[in-house]
Motif scaffolding. Structure first.
Motif, PDB file in Angstrom:
ATOM      1  N   SER A  28       0.813  -1.215   0.000  1.00 47.47           N
ATOM      2  CA  SER A  28       0.000   0.000   0.000  1.00 47.47           C
ATOM      3  C   SER A  28       0.846   1.264   0.000  1.00 47.47           C
ATOM      4  O   SER A  28       0.318   2.359  -0.133  1.00 47.47           O
ATOM      5  CB  SER A  28      -0.925   0.012   1.222  1.00 47.47           C
ATOM      6  OG  SER A  28      -1.822  -1.060   1.164  1.00 47.47           O
ATOM      7  N   ALA A  29       2.136   1.129   0.193  1.00 48.79           N
ATOM      8  CA  ALA A  29       3.081   2.261   0.232  1.00 48.79           C
ATOM      9  C   ALA A  29       2.643   3.251   1.302  1.00 48.79           C
ATOM     10  O   ALA A  29       2.271   2.861   2.381  1.00 48.79           O
ATOM     11  CB  ALA A  29       3.212   2.892  -1.141  1.00 48.79           C
ATOM     12  N   GLY A  30       2.640   4.538   0.996  1.00 49.97           N
ATOM     13  CA  GLY A  30       2.278   5.554   1.970  1.00 49.97           C
ATOM     14  C   GLY A  30       0.875   6.084   1.802  1.00 49.97           C
ATOM     15  O   GLY A  30       0.532   7.114   2.365  1.00 49.97           O
ATOM     16  N   GLU A  31       0.069   5.388   1.061  1.00 54.24           N
ATOM     17  CA  GLU A  31      -1.271   5.884   0.786  1.00 54.24           C
ATOM     18  C   GLU A  31      -2.201   5.662   1.969  1.00 54.24           C
ATOM     19  O   GLU A  31      -2.027   4.758   2.761  1.00 54.24           O
ATOM     20  CB  GLU A  31      -1.813   5.210  -0.471  1.00 54.24           C
ATOM     21  CG  GLU A  31      -0.920   5.489  -1.661  1.00 54.24           C
ATOM     22  CD  GLU A  31      -1.515   4.963  -2.955  1.00 54.24           C
ATOM     23  OE1 GLU A  31      -2.741   4.807  -3.017  1.00 54.24           O
ATOM     24  OE2 GLU A  31      -0.745   4.720  -3.872  1.00 54.24           O
ATOM     25  N   LYS A  32      -3.247   6.530   2.068  1.00 53.25           N
ATOM     26  CA  LYS A  32      -4.210   6.417   3.166  1.00 53.25           C
ATOM     27  C   LYS A  32      -5.126   5.215   2.985  1.00 53.25           C
ATOM     28  O   LYS A  32      -5.410   4.497   3.932  1.00 53.25           O
ATOM     29  CB  LYS A  32      -5.083   7.670   3.237  1.00 53.25           C
ATOM     30  CG  LYS A  32      -4.359   8.897   3.712  1.00 53.25           C
ATOM     31  CD  LYS A  32      -5.332  10.041   3.788  1.00 53.25           C
ATOM     32  CE  LYS A  32      -4.682  11.298   4.290  1.00 53.25           C
ATOM     33  NZ  LYS A  32      -5.635  12.396   4.368  1.00 53.25           N
TER      34      LYS A  32
END
Length: 71
Positions: A28-32
């Motif tokens: 998801s990486a840094g996504e909300k």
């Protein structure tokens, strides 16, 4: 997909109603908005959408999870 960050919310497991700790998937990486995964007994997994943690998670047996991960 590796899960490495626990969230505050819990979802019931299919095994005696014990709470499961969901972790944000590393993909998801840094996504909300992301997918969260919880380890359940016997190698099963519960998967949910972080935007709707109160909804019932999707549950996968260990063999279903292994097939998904191998795809």
């Amino acid at each position: 997909m590796r899960a490495d960050r626990p969230t505050a919310a819990h979802a019931p497991t299919p095994h005696r109603g014990h709470p499961a700790v969901h972790r944000k998937a590393s993909a998801s990486a840094g996504e909300k908005d992301c997918v969260e995964v919880a380890e359940l007994p016997h190698g099963a997994r519960a998967v949910r959408d972080s935007k709707n943690p109160e909804r019932e998670p999707l549950r996968f047996t260990a063999s279903e999870w292994a097939a998904f991960r191998g795809a």
